[in-house]
Motif scaffolding. Structure first.
Motif, mmCIF file in Angstrom:
data_model
loop_
_atom_site.group_PDB
_atom_site.id
_atom_site.type_symbol
_atom_site.label_atom_id
_atom_site.label_comp_id
_atom_site.label_asym_id
_atom_site.label_seq_id
_atom_site.Cartn_x
_atom_site.Cartn_y
_atom_site.Cartn_z
ATOM 1 N N ASN A 116 63.547 -7.510 7.538
ATOM 2 C CA ASN A 116 64.704 -7.810 6.592
ATOM 3 C C ASN A 116 65.360 -9.321 7.235
ATOM 4 O OD1 ASN A 116 64.202 -5.521 5.272
ATOM 5 N ND2 ASN A 116 65.829 -4.305 6.286
ATOM 6 N N TRP A 117 65.594 -9.358 8.314
ATOM 7 C CA TRP A 117 66.131 -10.812 8.813
ATOM 8 C C TRP A 117 65.135 -12.025 8.569
ATOM 9 C CZ3 TRP A 117 71.148 -11.187 9.425
ATOM 10 C CH2 TRP A 117 71.602 -10.106 9.999
ATOM 11 N N LEU A 118 63.945 -11.813 8.404
ATOM 12 C CA LEU A 118 63.079 -12.773 8.253
ATOM 13 C C LEU A 118 63.371 -13.304 6.604
ATOM 14 C CD1 LEU A 118 60.923 -14.928 8.913
ATOM 15 C CD2 LEU A 118 59.111 -12.898 8.591
ATOM 16 N N HIS A 119 63.173 -12.207 5.925
ATOM 17 C CA HIS A 119 63.255 -12.157 4.378
ATOM 18 C C HIS A 119 64.246 -12.893 4.207
ATOM 19 C CE1 HIS A 119 59.984 -8.458 3.969
ATOM 20 N NE2 HIS A 119 59.385 -9.835 4.178
ATOM 21 N N LEU A 120 65.537 -12.575 4.514
ATOM 22 C CA LEU A 120 66.779 -13.106 4.393
ATOM 23 C C LEU A 120 66.619 -14.780 4.801
ATOM 24 C CD1 LEU A 120 69.877 -13.295 3.615
ATOM 25 C CD2 LEU A 120 70.436 -12.566 5.757
ATOM 26 N N GLY A 121 66.272 -14.982 6.028
ATOM 27 C CA GLY A 121 66.055 -16.416 6.201
ATOM 28 C C GLY A 121 65.017 -17.079 5.485
ATOM 29 N N LEU A 122 64.255 -16.697 5.159
ATOM 30 C CA LEU A 122 63.053 -17.223 4.218
ATOM 31 C C LEU A 122 63.621 -17.537 2.618
ATOM 32 C CD1 LEU A 122 59.627 -15.300 4.836
ATOM 33 C CD2 LEU A 122 60.190 -17.987 5.440
ATOM 34 N N GLY A 123 64.513 -16.499 2.234
ATOM 35 C CA GLY A 123 64.957 -16.547 0.955
ATOM 36 C C GLY A 123 65.990 -17.832 0.910
ATOM 37 N N ILE A 124 66.964 -17.870 1.990
ATOM 38 C CA ILE A 124 67.867 -18.899 1.877
ATOM 39 C C ILE A 124 67.056 -20.464 2.118
ATOM 40 C CG2 ILE A 124 69.812 -19.856 3.334
ATOM 41 C CD1 ILE A 124 70.526 -16.926 3.844
ATOM 42 N N THR A 125 66.320 -20.315 3.033
ATOM 43 C CA THR A 125 65.696 -21.539 3.242
ATOM 44 C C THR A 125 64.890 -22.332 2.094
ATOM 45 O OG1 THR A 125 65.423 -20.969 5.611
ATOM 46 C CG2 THR A 125 63.970 -22.852 4.764
ATOM 47 N N MET A 126 64.031 -21.434 1.520
ATOM 48 C CA MET A 126 63.303 -21.748 0.470
ATOM 49 C C MET A 126 64.361 -22.134 -0.791
ATOM 50 S SD MET A 126 59.968 -19.194 0.104
ATOM 51 C CE MET A 126 59.071 -20.212 -0.836
ATOM 52 N N ALA A 127 65.298 -21.557 -1.012
ATOM 53 C CA ALA A 127 66.148 -21.663 -2.088
ATOM 54 C C ALA A 127 67.086 -23.314 -1.653
ATOM 55 C CB ALA A 127 67.145 -20.623 -2.211
ATOM 56 N N LEU A 128 67.282 -23.160 -0.499
ATOM 57 C CA LEU A 128 67.913 -24.583 -0.142
ATOM 58 C C LEU A 128 66.759 -25.727 -0.282
ATOM 59 C CD1 LEU A 128 69.825 -23.638 3.011
ATOM 60 C CD2 LEU A 128 70.984 -24.468 0.885
ATOM 61 N N LEU A 129 65.533 -25.584 0.239
ATOM 62 C CA LEU A 129 64.495 -26.660 -0.072
ATOM 63 C C LEU A 129 64.378 -27.106 -1.406
ATOM 64 C CD1 LEU A 129 61.932 -25.462 2.428
ATOM 65 C CD2 LEU A 129 63.258 -27.594 2.624
ATOM 66 N N GLY A 130 64.286 -25.749 -2.451
ATOM 67 C CA GLY A 130 64.268 -26.175 -3.542
ATOM 68 C C GLY A 130 65.358 -26.961 -4.367
ATOM 69 N N VAL A 131 66.532 -27.084 -3.804
ATOM 70 C CA VAL A 131 67.557 -27.701 -4.312
ATOM 71 C C VAL A 131 67.918 -28.903 -3.734
ATOM 72 C CG1 VAL A 131 70.323 -27.393 -4.235
ATOM 73 C CG2 VAL A 131 69.014 -25.467 -4.792
ATOM 74 N N THR A 132 67.726 -28.875 -2.171
ATOM 75 C CA THR A 132 67.922 -30.328 -1.497
ATOM 76 C C THR A 132 66.878 -31.321 -1.722
ATOM 77 O OG1 THR A 132 67.081 -29.430 0.523
ATOM 78 C CG2 THR A 132 69.403 -29.240 -0.048
ATOM 79 N N LEU A 133 65.528 -30.851 -1.668
ATOM 80 C CA LEU A 133 64.275 -31.565 -1.749
ATOM 81 C C LEU A 133 64.175 -31.916 -3.028
ATOM 82 C CD1 LEU A 133 62.167 -30.358 0.874
ATOM 83 C CD2 LEU A 133 63.595 -32.338 1.156
ATOM 84 N N ALA A 134 64.602 -31.456 -3.971
ATOM 85 C CA ALA A 134 64.249 -31.601 -5.287
ATOM 86 C C ALA A 134 65.030 -32.778 -5.823
ATOM 87 C CB ALA A 134 64.670 -30.307 -6.176
ATOM 88 N N GLY A 135 66.464 -32.995 -5.224
ATOM 89 C CA GLY A 135 67.112 -34.201 -5.557
ATOM 90 C C GLY A 135 66.276 -35.451 -5.253
ATOM 91 N N GLN A 136 65.364 -35.494 -4.348
ATOM 92 C CA GLN A 136 64.659 -36.677 -4.121
ATOM 93 C C GLN A 136 63.518 -36.895 -5.134
ATOM 94 O OE1 GLN A 136 64.370 -39.320 -2.655
ATOM 95 N NE2 GLN A 136 62.747 -39.665 -1.154
ATOM 96 N N HIS A 137 63.666 -37.584 -5.997
ATOM 97 C CA HIS A 137 62.556 -37.687 -6.999
ATOM 98 C C HIS A 137 61.545 -38.987 -6.960
ATOM 99 C CE1 HIS A 137 64.532 -35.248 -10.148
ATOM 100 N NE2 HIS A 137 65.445 -35.597 -9.760
ATOM 101 N N ASP A 138 61.940 -39.723 -5.719
ATOM 102 C CA ASP A 138 60.858 -40.622 -5.541
ATOM 103 C C ASP A 138 59.743 -40.351 -4.701
ATOM 104 O OD1 ASP A 138 62.556 -42.693 -6.706
ATOM 105 O OD2 ASP A 138 63.643 -43.109 -4.840
ATOM 106 N N PRO A 139 58.495 -40.684 -4.683
ATOM 107 C CA PRO A 139 57.530 -40.173 -4.082
ATOM 108 C C PRO A 139 57.909 -40.373 -2.573
ATOM 109 C CG PRO A 139 56.616 -41.620 -5.604
ATOM 110 C CD PRO A 139 58.213 -41.525 -5.533
ATOM 111 N N THR A 140 57.538 -39.520 -1.567
ATOM 112 C CA THR A 140 58.041 -39.790 -0.143
ATOM 113 C C THR A 140 57.073 -41.009 0.411
ATOM 114 O OG1 THR A 140 55.981 -38.389 0.612
ATOM 115 C CG2 THR A 140 58.435 -37.418 0.524
ATOM 116 N N LYS A 141 57.640 -41.998 0.832
ATOM 117 C CA LYS A 141 57.091 -43.298 1.180
ATOM 118 C C LYS A 141 57.982 -43.907 2.115
ATOM 119 C CE LYS A 141 58.430 -45.653 -2.790
ATOM 120 N NZ LYS A 141 57.928 -46.467 -3.987
ATOM 121 N N ARG A 142 57.642 -44.807 2.768
ATOM 122 C CA ARG A 142 58.654 -45.743 3.668
ATOM 123 C C ARG A 142 59.610 -46.587 2.775
ATOM 124 N NH1 ARG A 142 56.412 -48.714 9.052
ATOM 125 N NH2 ARG A 142 58.071 -47.740 9.895
ATOM 126 N N ARG A 143 60.854 -46.531 3.181
ATOM 127 C CA ARG A 143 61.559 -47.087 2.529
ATOM 128 C C ARG A 143 61.909 -48.460 2.819
ATOM 129 N NH1 ARG A 143 61.911 -43.871 -1.444
ATOM 130 N NH2 ARG A 143 62.591 -41.664 -1.099
#
Length: 151
Positions: free
Chosen positions: A119-146
């Protein structure tokens, strides 16, 4: 001419998370990594096998982790699908967390065996995955050296 395809941050993260699901799904079948391996059942609350001696697993549980990993690898192919993988996966794991809280762990309806550690693992995974979807999705540029912009 060789074309290189640069992954966006959300795609790279989806590959890493999907690979982890695949690895942990396979580890759930390995004696030694999974304690009481002889008690591993196909499904249900009576499976006594525990991944790392902590997380209750069954054959179905392990197969679902592996399927979730395969789906993640496929969805990592595009920005939109990788983002959807994290957002929908986050919701799914938050749903599993709710399921684990509401179900009697010894009840026959507990077809995907869960315990408090799960249960604790599922809570952590749920929150982490949702946060990754929201925060990393704001980065529209391909990952590359800036490159630095000099003014």
């Amino acid at each position: 001419m060789v074309r290189t395809h640069r992954l966006m941050a959300v795609q790279g993260a989806a590959i890493i998370v999907a690979a982890a699901f695949l690895i942990f799904g396979v580890l759930g079948f390995l004696p030694g990594v999974t304690t009481d391996h002889d008690l591993l059942q196909f499904a249900g609350h009576h499976s006594g096998a525990k991944l790392f001696g902590v997380f209750t697993v069954s054959v179905l549980h392990n197969l679902l982790h592996m399927a979730f990993g395969v789906v993640g690898m496929v969805m990592a192919r595009t920005y939109a699908l990788a983002r959807a993988y994290f957002l929908l996966g986050g919701l799914a794991y938050l749903g599993l967390w709710s399921y684990g809280l509401l179900i009697n762990h010894d009840h026959p309806m507990n077809v995907i065996p869960v315990n408090n550690a799960d249960n604790w693992l599922h809570l952590g995974l749920g929150i982490t995955m949702a946060l990754l979807g929201v925060t990393l999705a704001g980065q529209h540029d391909p990952t590359k050296r800036r490159t630095k912009v000099h003014s």
